[in-house]
Design an enzyme around this catalytic site. Sequence first.
Site, PDB file in Angstrom:
ATOM      1  CE  LYS A 101      -1.490   2.971   2.731  1.00  0.00           C
ATOM      2  NZ  LYS A 101      -1.607   4.184   1.869  1.00  0.00           N
ATOM      3  NE  ARG A 160      -0.504  13.449   2.202  1.00  0.00           N
ATOM      4  CZ  ARG A 160      -0.123  13.983   3.353  1.00  0.00           C
ATOM      5  NH1 ARG A 160       1.167  14.095   3.628  1.00  0.00           N
ATOM      6  NH2 ARG A 160      -1.011  14.405   4.228  1.00  0.00           N
ATOM      7  CB  SER A 190       3.490  10.031  11.265  1.00  0.00           C
ATOM      8  OG  SER A 190       2.247   9.353  11.387  1.00  0.00           O
ATOM      9  CB  CYS A 202      12.610   9.393   9.342  1.00  0.00           C
ATOM     10  SG  CYS A 202      13.432   8.068   8.453  1.00  0.00           S
TER      11      CYS A 202
END
Length: 488
Positions: free
Chosen positions: A179, A183, A232, A287
Amino acid sequence: MTVQTAPQIVKNYIGGEWVESISTKMEAVYNPATGEVIAQVPLSTKVDVEQAVSAANEAFKSWSKTAVPKRARILFKYQQLLVDNWEELAKLITIENGKSYNEAYGEVLRGIECVEFAAGAPTLMMGKQLPDIATGIESGMYRYPIGVIGGITPFNFPMMVPCWMFPLAIACGNTFVLKPSERTPLLAARLAELAEEAGLPKGVLNIVNGAHDVVNGLLEHKLVKAISFVGSQPVAEYVYKKGTENLKRVQALAGAKNHSIVLNDANLELATKQIISAAFGSAGERCMAASVVTVEEEIADQLVGRLVEEANKIVIGNGLDEDVFLGPVIRDNHKERTIGYIDSGVEQGATLVRDGREDTAVKGAGYFVGPTIFDHVTKEMKIWQDEIFAPVLSIVRVKSLDEAIEIANESRFANGACIYTDSGASVRQFRETIESGMLGVNVGVPAPMAFFPFSGWKDSFYGDLHANGTDGVEFYTRKKMLTSRWEK
């Protein structure tokens, strides 16, 4: 007459076929540099997930029995196809993500390196044997795939992160349901097309586009044996809890707040160059971005001056333009969120020495925020505490290395940390006492190569086995122990 063409509708890839989602709900995919709608992506349902998992489960029956060298040869061919299409892939990343073409080109390289590592499957899958555990008795350990794997990937590295996951998973004999971020779905689709061209059998790699329903569908499906996630912190925690509740293996790579420590003996020219690149590359949407610089007081004014001077030279704009270094953030709401954090820093008393808000109004319809630098930041401020995921850098002044490490260790995040110094003793103290999983000495982004684990700590990672390296092989395999007695 100008003919208006509608944006393409992204399809799911299930069982080797491009199929429309059951859902009629769509979400626009934007070019963040222009605000232009470039595609429509379906918000697929659990029915779509069921179809993909079923296809993957059926393919697992034969793929798991495919000779390991044959799987490796497909990956070697895939790696070459990625090389052959390098420029196209980099351009596509820039169009749907916004990062500069040079950075996108580098991202393609990191993805290719991941496939190269996975192509070493014959070595990676090797077991171990001991011929004499007792008189006439021997034992051996053998690796086997575990089944259908689910992968959930973010927008910020639409090629590299999927390539962390599915090449190694399928090299180990598993099948995969991906998946991608809603965006940035276009790059994932191209990866699937090239995998098919490389000879990957139908159903080994599947793609289901969407959002929450697809995530939950993967987390709840009994045939999905493991979940790999990057995103996140709140979502990572959710994925880990829900996945483990459903008895799955889970590796969930989460948020970050990476600290860079600059000592009095540091090469300031080098430190400045590295920090600017680490803080503002990819618009800070990574990150491993440098978020906080902790600098000894004696050199703080010099470093701040150098950072502001270099930040003012950064070219902002559409990443397809040759001289651009800093592209847009991913969406307008993320731009507004970033501006909110800048406002917060000012309100809480930090000194704004370079205001990226001034760069937002002159770039047209794109979602631009310029390089932003705060000085005199304290750990009580939101800009120190939270992952902003944008080109915002906070500077903290300290009296010593001890204080710098103490402050860094108070963060709940622990992905990466760097130190700039010429002192071996300082490096040793830093290495032994900093609470972070990936460390750099005089480098800005200490992200490891694919053959080492991406080893975040604390709230930057949930799970036991990290992505990449031998951790990745362990995550995607299970073991059988065979003990035998042979007597004359």
